[in-house]
Design an enzyme around this catalytic site. Sequence first.
Site, PDB file in Angstrom:
ATOM      1  N   ARG B 217     -13.126  73.073 -19.403  1.00  0.00           N
ATOM      2  CA  ARG B 217     -13.284  74.518 -19.241  1.00  0.00           C
ATOM      3  C   ARG B 217     -12.037  75.262 -19.701  1.00  0.00           C
ATOM      4  O   ARG B 217     -11.042  74.648 -20.102  1.00  0.00           O
ATOM      5  CB  ARG B 217     -13.581  74.861 -17.785  1.00  0.00           C
ATOM      6  CG  ARG B 217     -12.513  74.442 -16.797  1.00  0.00           C
ATOM      7  CD  ARG B 217     -12.881  74.923 -15.408  1.00  0.00           C
ATOM      8  NE  ARG B 217     -13.919  74.087 -14.822  1.00  0.00           N
ATOM      9  CZ  ARG B 217     -13.684  73.072 -13.983  1.00  0.00           C
ATOM     10  NH1 ARG B 217     -12.465  72.798 -13.618  1.00  0.00           N
ATOM     11  NH2 ARG B 217     -14.645  72.347 -13.489  1.00  0.00           N
ATOM     12  N   GLY B 218     -12.150  76.576 -19.706  1.00  0.00           N
ATOM     13  CA  GLY B 218     -11.015  77.458 -19.970  1.00  0.00           C
ATOM     14  C   GLY B 218     -10.357  77.211 -21.311  1.00  0.00           C
ATOM     15  O   GLY B 218     -11.018  77.056 -22.341  1.00  0.00           O
ATOM     16  N   ASN B 288      -3.378  69.456 -22.551  1.00  0.00           N
ATOM     17  CA  ASN B 288      -3.699  70.767 -21.984  1.00  0.00           C
ATOM     18  C   ASN B 288      -3.889  70.716 -20.474  1.00  0.00           C
ATOM     19  O   ASN B 288      -3.685  71.677 -19.770  1.00  0.00           O
ATOM     20  CB  ASN B 288      -4.957  71.309 -22.659  1.00  0.00           C
ATOM     21  CG  ASN B 288      -5.595  72.427 -21.861  1.00  0.00           C
ATOM     22  OD1 ASN B 288      -5.078  73.542 -21.838  1.00  0.00           O
ATOM     23  ND2 ASN B 288      -6.674  72.123 -21.163  1.00  0.00           N
ATOM     24  N   ALA B 289      -4.313  69.534 -19.976  1.00  0.00           N
ATOM     25  CA  ALA B 289      -4.653  69.425 -18.552  1.00  0.00           C
ATOM     26  C   ALA B 289      -3.479  69.849 -17.685  1.00  0.00           C
ATOM     27  O   ALA B 289      -2.342  69.445 -17.911  1.00  0.00           O
ATOM     28  CB  ALA B 289      -5.059  67.998 -18.225  1.00  0.00           C
ATOM     29  N   ALA B 298       9.816  77.879   0.087  1.00  0.00           N
ATOM     30  CA  ALA B 298      10.084  77.716   1.519  1.00  0.00           C
ATOM     31  C   ALA B 298       8.916  77.054   2.234  1.00  0.00           C
ATOM     32  O   ALA B 298       9.095  76.375   3.250  1.00  0.00           O
ATOM     33  CB  ALA B 298      10.362  79.072   2.149  1.00  0.00           C
ATOM     34  N   ASN B 352       8.408  82.064 -12.004  1.00  0.00           N
ATOM     35  CA  ASN B 352       7.415  82.948 -11.399  1.00  0.00           C
ATOM     36  C   ASN B 352       7.422  82.704  -9.897  1.00  0.00           C
ATOM     37  O   ASN B 352       7.471  81.565  -9.437  1.00  0.00           O
ATOM     38  CB  ASN B 352       6.026  82.653 -11.984  1.00  0.00           C
ATOM     39  CG  ASN B 352       5.060  83.803 -11.746  1.00  0.00           C
ATOM     40  OD1 ASN B 352       5.446  84.866 -11.248  1.00  0.00           O
ATOM     41  ND2 ASN B 352       3.823  83.589 -12.103  1.00  0.00           N
ATOM     42  N   TYR B 358       5.093  74.600 -10.478  1.00  0.00           N
ATOM     43  CA  TYR B 358       4.443  74.795 -11.778  1.00  0.00           C
ATOM     44  C   TYR B 358       5.484  75.091 -12.859  1.00  0.00           C
ATOM     45  O   TYR B 358       5.460  74.505 -13.942  1.00  0.00           O
ATOM     46  CB  TYR B 358       3.446  75.943 -11.647  1.00  0.00           C
ATOM     47  CG  TYR B 358       2.592  76.187 -12.862  1.00  0.00           C
ATOM     48  CD1 TYR B 358       1.560  75.317 -13.194  1.00  0.00           C
ATOM     49  CD2 TYR B 358       2.798  77.302 -13.668  1.00  0.00           C
ATOM     50  CE1 TYR B 358       0.764  75.537 -14.300  1.00  0.00           C
ATOM     51  CE2 TYR B 358       1.997  77.541 -14.781  1.00  0.00           C
ATOM     52  CZ  TYR B 358       0.985  76.660 -15.091  1.00  0.00           C
ATOM     53  OH  TYR B 358       0.204  76.892 -16.200  1.00  0.00           O
TER      54      TYR B 358
END
Lengths: 429, 452, 305
Positions: B217-218, B288-289, B298, B352, B358
């Site tokens: 997907r995506g 890509n996975a 925290a 981020n 991530y």
Amino acid sequence: MAATPRDAVIIGGNRIPFARAHGAYANASNQDMLTSALKGLVARFGLQGEQLGAVAAGAVLKHSKNFNLVRESALGTPLDPRTPAYDVQMACATGTEAIGSLANKIKLGQVDSAIGGGVDSISDAPIVVSDALRAILMEATRAKSTGQRLRALAKIRPGHLAPRAPGTGEPRTGLSMGEHMAITADKWGITRQEQDELAVASHRNLAAAYQDGFFDDLISPFNGLSADNNMRADSSLEKLTKLSPVFGKDLGANATMTAANSTPLTDGASAVLLGSEEWADAHDLPKLANFVDYEHSAVDFVDGAEGLLMAPTYAAARMLQRNGLTFEDFEYFEIHEAFASTVLAQMKAWESEDFCRTTLGLDRPLGSIDRSRLNVNGSSLAAGHPFAATGGRIVATLAKLLHGKPGKLGFISVCAAGGQGITAIIEGR
Amino acid sequence: MAQDTYTEFATTGVGKKLTKALGLPQPAKLRRYRPGAPLIHGPVVLIGSTEASDALARHLLSWGLDVRRHVGPKEQVAAVVAMFDAVSTPADLSETVLAVGGLLKQLKSCARVVTVFRDPAQSQLPAERAARKGVEGLTRSLAHEMRAGGTANGVMLDAGVDVAAPSAAGALRFLLSGRSAFVSGQFITVGSDHGMLPTDWEAPLQGQTAVVTGAARGIGAAIARTLHRDGAQVILVDVPAAGEQLAEVTNEVGGTALQLDITRDDAGERILQHAQQYYGRLDIVVHNAGITRDKLLANMDAARWDSVIAVNIESQLRMNRALLDSELFSRPEGRVGPRIVSLASTSGIAGNRGQSNYAASKAGVIGMVAASSAELQARHGTINAVAPGFIETEMTAKMPFATREVARRLNSLSQGGRPEDVAETVAYLASPAAAGTSGMTLRVCGQNLVGA
Amino acid sequence: MNDPIPIPLPKLGRLYRKAALNAVRSRLSSGGSLKALPDRPLLTEHPGITEEQAEQYRLLLEGEPFDGTHRQALPSVLLHIAGFPVQMALLSRSDFPLPLVGMVHLSNQVTHHHPVPARTPVQILARVENFAPHRRGTQVDLVLEMYPAGIDIQQTGSADLLYTSTSCYLGLGTYLYAKTESTSGPREEFTPPQKTGLWTLGADVGRRYASISGDFNPLHLSGLAGKALGQKGAIVHGMYLAARMLEGREPEGAGHRWSISFEAPVTLPGKVAFCAAPGVNKTQHFVGWNPRTGRRHFTGELNIP
């Protein structure tokens, strides 16, 4: 083994996870499920646009509207629409029969490639009207005037309107399959303990195979389900011992069959890709195993002369004799677990001097089956048993087990309603 | 995918007037690649009369473009290619820069400005390096100033690489084309003369076999579709649990599905085995996975941290090792070898909030790509990363409306990208025409204001 | 044999109405003394069982998987059904000493000499014999014989016999003989064997069998009527059990003999556990019982040539 013109090669398989009835697939039809299994198979092997020799599959419980179930399903896949497809039906032996007969076609050179399989849905079982209502409706259809039609329809009584769902009872005896098996289990002295042990082993083996990723290329998810939902990895003898018998209750203390050592009603679909060696090579496809031979049998069960689910014992004897094989020649055994006691009774029969000599007409017993080679990646007790889909599950599982073991043999036994049975031999490559 | 209703509205006649009057962002409908459509509509002006520019002009002409040295004051211009390859001091920039500036008001919508210059890092001469570095700065600024879906990017050549090298041409063509619709303010480095231009630009991956992980997907599905469109045979990999969607996408692109958990120790071997069995070759691997398990550091637990690291970077490292150790993935064909494209993220560049795991994994990808490049280049192969910015996917559709709306507009193109935009960049980096580009991370973010 | 009295094929409805009257009358007249017994048989021509009737019978017995429509010979029980109105006519004659209402079917013995297809006209002879004392009244045998149409049965006799059945009935509570207290021995102990079948009988089985056979004895039709007549509810026709027992087992070429003896009645709806066991000389033994209580409903036998 008997020489055949050419090998029928098992290339691989795909099934959707099996789901307990009225659960995950409650709103899926046979056609939905079979189409999904076929699509997954097409995707796995890159068969988009491919024109195959045949697609043969079937369903035991089938709507009359699905008179062309397999063709309709195949048309819903990216296979070339010029691929012929047809329905096969032999109760729980449907899948194995479809695959076996396609293998024969390949051996004979009638087709080069084929998909065999099956599907069944308890959740979407056909409900039919009573015979009496059907007769009235037919009469109304044949009526030539409105008056005639109204007179025919006026015969409808409230009692006619109660729908009839198909049961798993044998039409000739009125006994459910479980009741039949309970009688056979009692006759062969199959104990509760050994049945429960077999059930636990089935769940554990299946769970371990999932854990190992064995099914990564044998199953594709459907409707949000990615593994057989009947499987209980934490199944244990202690838990199973607590259950009360559900079949053969009139046997009193000898009632041994519980919900856990019997297969639940299940929905699911499976498909197996077969081809000649040349076809597989030309399409760069893997060759897991050869479908060597198969055999049917049927027994006279109606008045209890033989157990309903004991037919495979006869088929096995004939098949092994024809191929000059004994049980020692097999690496793996896949005996369909309609009930734990089915497997145990069949094995006991093959071990029985008397049964093998007197009933099967052999010079000596076929012998015992090494439990460590039996249903090593689980079977129907854990996975479930959507009748016609079981053959495809077993053939694909066994073929993968034997892949990379050239010449090693696998044995399949599947019992079926109506006192029938089917056995098969697969050879690794 | 979330519908970008604002962009839909703002690109209508009324919408355009209204958003302009209100001083709202004016996202344009981006010009995206369609097979069969012209590379670019209208004149391409080549500025800077170095010897190299003549070589480049020949490429542009061979592609059937309307190449000009000069245009009239009223004429509309589709693209400007500015040659800075010979600058040796910042003062050298002026002539070309001002010429470009003079054309900006004549640019059509979705226009392109491409600067061509040499890698500043390779010069030890302060003035020369300053001049080259200056090109970066002016290109980025120009990208911010571009309007109506226009982009500005640069092609950065290594010292030894001829301007006419296949990969320089490949990069230029990519930047001019609709394939780079959501790429702006970026630089494509060409480090070697490896690579070759395709005979058919509509099927640059003809005859090649590619693996895409996370293809159910995506963005992964879009990559599989794009690679297939560009002529590749595609092996689509995803976890067994995603098998149903994986089969759908696989059947759509006529590929083969491989249900596989890429964190398995033998994932690389399984991919190689599959490629060997079905195609007898493996040319392109797209990692890509990926997964997100957002949590402020925290509140981070081991499961969240470890699973993201395991899936997003450790698996890639392990698979790359297996791939590079294999015969199948190592053999160069002519001047092109194996290609790996890995999905990074702008989070890996700028960080981020809530994404320490991530971002670590994606920054890790950027590091891995840079460090692996030499090994790949040695066999005429490449390894690159693509860092998507805000892309309209099922994942971003789940963001709260306001956050999503802000995230969408925070870039020079004032809109979110599409999975296909990422896929186009992946396909470009996977193509033989990009074999001279390796070790870099290319952002597909519409020049996101966050990050570098 | 005394000359038979030829009669047209009796209408069962009329017989039942007459039976109701007779019930009153016999109660008035039968003071327990044996009157002259009817000694002339009845003879009637029967146009044959229709295919429609055969089909309804097939549906009732769920015999679809057994016989399909390919079977040419009619099942024995359908022939019994053909003869039933003649039996009824005999029982409802004014000279018959036992009241029709209250007759209980005890057993049946049948020799099915030759196959009889549907739509085959036959002659049916019905007579009574063997009145005998019974613990609970008086029992009597009703004999049915079937011959091909058009032959003189006085001349040909048993050579042309197609089918013969002897139904033993009990006239409950009518003692034509002196009451005998000692005739019933101790009840035989019954241990159910391993079942080979399980019949699930719906509440409507009595009504459905009645609509095919014409045997609208209220005992079989509704629970209320059954209770009024001293049962626990509606009970199934004995011949239905015989039909189930024989379903799929009768040879196409006939020549078979079978018998059934009824014990505890089967209340509807209900389940009957069933066992078919092979015996010597092509004889099968059957027994049906209540799977819950273990009470025996019937025993039977089938001998095929």
